[in-house]
Design an enzyme around this catalytic site. Structure first.
Site, PDB file in Angstrom:
ATOM      1  N   LYS A 218      -8.851  -2.002  -4.166  1.00  0.00           N
ATOM      2  CA  LYS A 218      -8.829  -2.728  -3.198  1.00  0.00           C
ATOM      3  C   LYS A 218      -9.887  -2.453  -2.588  1.00  0.00           C
ATOM      4  CE  LYS A 218      -4.731  -0.461  -2.007  1.00  0.00           C
ATOM      5  NZ  LYS A 218      -3.769  -0.570  -1.279  1.00  0.00           N
TER       6      LYS A 218
ATOM      7  N   ASP B  68       0.140   5.167   0.946  1.00  0.00           N
ATOM      8  CA  ASP B  68      -1.015   5.919   1.389  1.00  0.00           C
ATOM      9  C   ASP B  68      -0.418   5.621   2.985  1.00  0.00           C
ATOM     10  OD1 ASP B  68      -0.822   8.456  -0.048  1.00  0.00           O
ATOM     11  OD2 ASP B  68      -2.706   7.556  -1.166  1.00  0.00           O
TER      12      ASP B  68
ATOM     13  N   THR C  21      -2.309   1.174  -5.030  1.00  0.00           N
ATOM     14  CA  THR C  21      -2.421   1.867  -4.086  1.00  0.00           C
ATOM     15  C   THR C  21      -3.808   2.281  -4.684  1.00  0.00           C
ATOM     16  OG1 THR C  21      -2.706   4.764  -3.653  1.00  0.00           O
ATOM     17  CG2 THR C  21      -1.541   3.714  -5.712  1.00  0.00           C
TER      18      THR C  21
ATOM     19  N   ASP D   7       1.179  -1.213   0.205  1.00  0.00           N
ATOM     20  CA  ASP D   7      -0.263  -0.466   0.010  1.00  0.00           C
ATOM     21  C   ASP D   7       0.327   1.773   0.308  1.00  0.00           C
ATOM     22  OD1 ASP D   7      -2.342   2.037   0.085  1.00  0.00           O
ATOM     23  OD2 ASP D   7      -1.235   1.556   2.294  1.00  0.00           O
TER      24      ASP D   7
HETATM   25 MG    MG Z   1      -3.618   3.415   3.094  1.00  0.00          MG
END
Ligand code: MG
Ligand code: ZN
Length: 188
Positions: free
Chosen positions: A106, A15, A55, A13
């Site tokens: 996701k 962020d 992401t 991932d």
């Molecule tokens: Mg995240």
């Protein structure tokens, strides 16, 4: 044992895992690496792991930024990592609004499948590292090993999540140590 000659990959991932969580990051100047994240990625690569970022970037679907801006953000991220000796094999993003019902946001598996097709790795042998329920949902959908980090929204996710995480660690450096412990075959 993994197939000889085939690299294992870590699906990361972005962020809250590699860079500090900002609510809807849309400005390259606001990219800030989490302490130790670049060094952790450098170490994983040195151990032979492939590194791919997956992401969700709904700010595009929400009309808050365009793809050119996201490319600038990823250029900045790549540069900051490179300055610390870390290099990613790829960055995959979902640009869609959460309500779009796409196959890539996701916990859907579209980005992982695309990465697997392009880099030739086995999805079930991956590690998935992230701070949100979508990340563990992805790990489960792939039959991969999911690692929750407590950075970003991770501590909140740990308290709230109804789903089961394979492992919970403080941050990406700790996730890296765990992955290295779980993969002794790569050290031979
Ligand atoms: Mg995240
Ligand atoms: Zn999507």
């Amino acid at each position: 044992m993994t197939t000889a000659g085939r690299r294992r990959f870590v699906l990361l991932d972005r962020d809250g895992t590699i860079n500090v969580e900002r609510d809807h990051l849309t400005d390259p100047d606001r990219i800030e690496l989490i302490d130790g994240a670049a060094e952790a990625l450098r170490d994983l690569a040195a151990r032979g792991f492939g590194l791919v970022v997956v992401t969700n970037q709904s700010p595009i679907g929400r009309g808050m930024m365009d793809r050119a801006r996201l490319a600038e953000i990823h250029e900045r991220l790549t540069r900051e990592l490179a300055a610390r000796g870390a290099r990613l094999d790829g960055i995959y993003f979902c640009p869609h609004h959460p309500d779009a019902g796409c196959a890539c946001r996701k916990p859907a598996t579209g980005m992982a499948e695309q990465a697997s097709a392009e880099h030739g790795f086995e999805l079930s042998e991956c590690f998935v590292v992230g701070d949100s329920e979508g990340d563990i949902g992805l790990a489960r959908a792939l039959g991969a090993t999911g690692i929750l980090v407590r950075t970003g929204r991770g501590a909140e996710t740990e308290r709230a999540a109804a789903v089961h995480w394979d492992h919970v660690v403080d941050d990406l450096p700790a996730a890296t140590q765990l992955i290295e412990r779980l993969s002794p075959v790569l050290l031979a």
